[in-house]
Design an enzyme around this catalytic site. Structure first.
Site, short mmCIF file in Angstrom:
data_model
loop_
_atom_site.label_atom_id
_atom_site.label_comp_id
_atom_site.label_asym_id
_atom_site.label_seq_id
_atom_site.Cartn_x
_atom_site.Cartn_y
_atom_site.Cartn_z
N LYS A 78 5.66 6.82 -12.84
CA LYS A 78 4.56 7.55 -13.48
C LYS A 78 4.79 7.69 -14.98
O LYS A 78 3.86 7.55 -15.78
CB LYS A 78 4.40 8.94 -12.85
N LYS A 85 0.79 -3.47 -2.12
CA LYS A 85 0.09 -2.39 -1.44
C LYS A 85 -1.34 -2.13 -1.92
O LYS A 85 -1.64 -2.23 -3.10
CB LYS A 85 0.92 -1.12 -1.68
N LYS A 144 -5.56 3.07 -4.65
CA LYS A 144 -6.73 3.40 -5.45
C LYS A 144 -6.51 3.00 -6.90
O LYS A 144 -7.34 2.39 -7.54
CB LYS A 144 -7.00 4.90 -5.39
#
Ligand code: TRP
Length: 332
Positions: free
Chosen positions: A112, A196, A199
């Site tokens: 992140k 994967k 979103k």
């Protein structure tokens, strides 16, 4: 007594096939045999600074989607994280025993921090502490999570053990990852061949997505030039399409295309067309229910209210014990 289960999904937008096969499908199965707590992790979403309007819309959407997929508020406790302030209080206490070094080393934090270098906030750093609090507030025994959450769950185990040891008090059971038949949860690949479905990766097919858009996305999925030898191993991008087919199509269909692949007679256009059709057929009833439930404000409000009440009842019991254990107790 049934073992207790906790799991949550962040409210960052519409749920997709990956959320369904990776998580919710199992939630629906588990609610029969476990004491389940499923929630919408809206506080966790604040780490990426959504606008208030978006956050509100997404929480509502995910709640409708949980219900449309078959999570039953009569069987499981279904709630919104921010409706249970006990979690935030426990999070504060747990933060006192979480150390900078271990938090900085977490892969999800590093990811992140790389993705949003201008917003490396403290909430991002202590994300695993909040997640641990979500879990231990209900004294959970099991947490059904996908591979990407294994490290966060490992941190939760560590924090729970540390608390127990520190206060010489076995207050928290140590939560374990849950898997059906010992298999780890299915990972649903994205359509861009990059691993994967997510979103934020922009490679996802939403449960509420309309047929046209599904068709378009599937037809655009990445493929290769095709097999050149009989029975050749499939490259990852092709394996991904088969993996999706495995979950939405009939075994006969999968076998049919597998056979064509092995004989070097496969036409990817046909495979994608079939895959798109099967995804559309699979999501149609869920989509219909989502649209129906989304319209029903009164129902959504009722579900959230009952869920919050049930969750708070369990959470406040644990919190009371924690306060006593750590010495925050009034004598006057
Ligand atoms: N971090 C999880 C995810 O991104 C969501 C989550 C928050 C969660 N709290 C949790 C999952 C507690 C399981 C248990 O998928």
């Amino acid at each position: 007594m049934k073992p207790t289960v906790v799991s949550g999904i962040r409210s960052t937008g519409n749920l997709h096939l990956g959320n369904y096969f990776g998580a919710i499908k199992n939630f629906v199965k588990m609610q029969e045999d476990f004491h389940c707590n499923f929630f919408i992790a809206d506080c966790h979403s604040l780490t990426t600074h959504p606008t208030p309007g978006d956050l509100h819309k997404n929480v509502r959407q995910v709640l409708a989607e949980y219900l449309a997929c078959g999570v039953d508020p009569e069987k499981a406790t279904l709630y919104i994280q921010s409706d249970v302030p006990e979690i935030s209080e426990l999070y504060m206490y747990m933060n006192m025993n979480a150390y900078l070094g271990e938090l900085e080393r977490t892969t999800s934090f590093k990811d992140k921090a790389r993705k949003q270098p201008d917003n490396v906030n403290a909430g991002l750093l202590t994300y695993p502490v909040l997640m641990a609090s979500d879990i231990i507030i209900h004294k959970a025994h099991f947490v059904p999570v996908g591979k990407d959450q294994e490290q966060n769950l490992e941190m939760a185990r560590k924090f729970a053990k540390r608390f127990n040891r520190m206060y010489k008090n076995e207050i928290f059971p140590i939560p374990r990852p849950f898997t059906f038949d010992g298999k780890s949860m299915v990972k649903i690949p994205g359509l861009d061949g990059s691993g994967k479905m997510g979103k934020s990766e922009g490679n996802a097919i939403g449960l509420v997505e309309d047929p046209k858009s599904i068709h378009k996305k599937v037809m655009r999925a990445v493929t290769d030039a095709g097999p050149t030898e009989m029975n050749q191993e499939k490259p990852e991008v092709i394996q991904n399409l088969f993996q999706l087919m495995n979950v939405v199509s009939t075994p006969d269909t999968v076998l049919h295309f597998d056979d064509l692949y092995n004989k070097c007679e496969i036409r990817y256009g046909d495979l994608k067309k079939q895959l798109a059709e099967d995804i559309i057929q699979f999501t149609a009833p869920i989509r219909e229910r989502i649209i129906e439930i989304e319209k029903d404000d009164a129902y959504l409000a009722k579900v959230a209210k009952i869920g919050a009440e049930k969750a708070r009842e369990s959470a406040s019991k644990t919190l009371q014990e924690v306060r006593e254990t750590i010495g925050i107790k009034r004598f006057f």
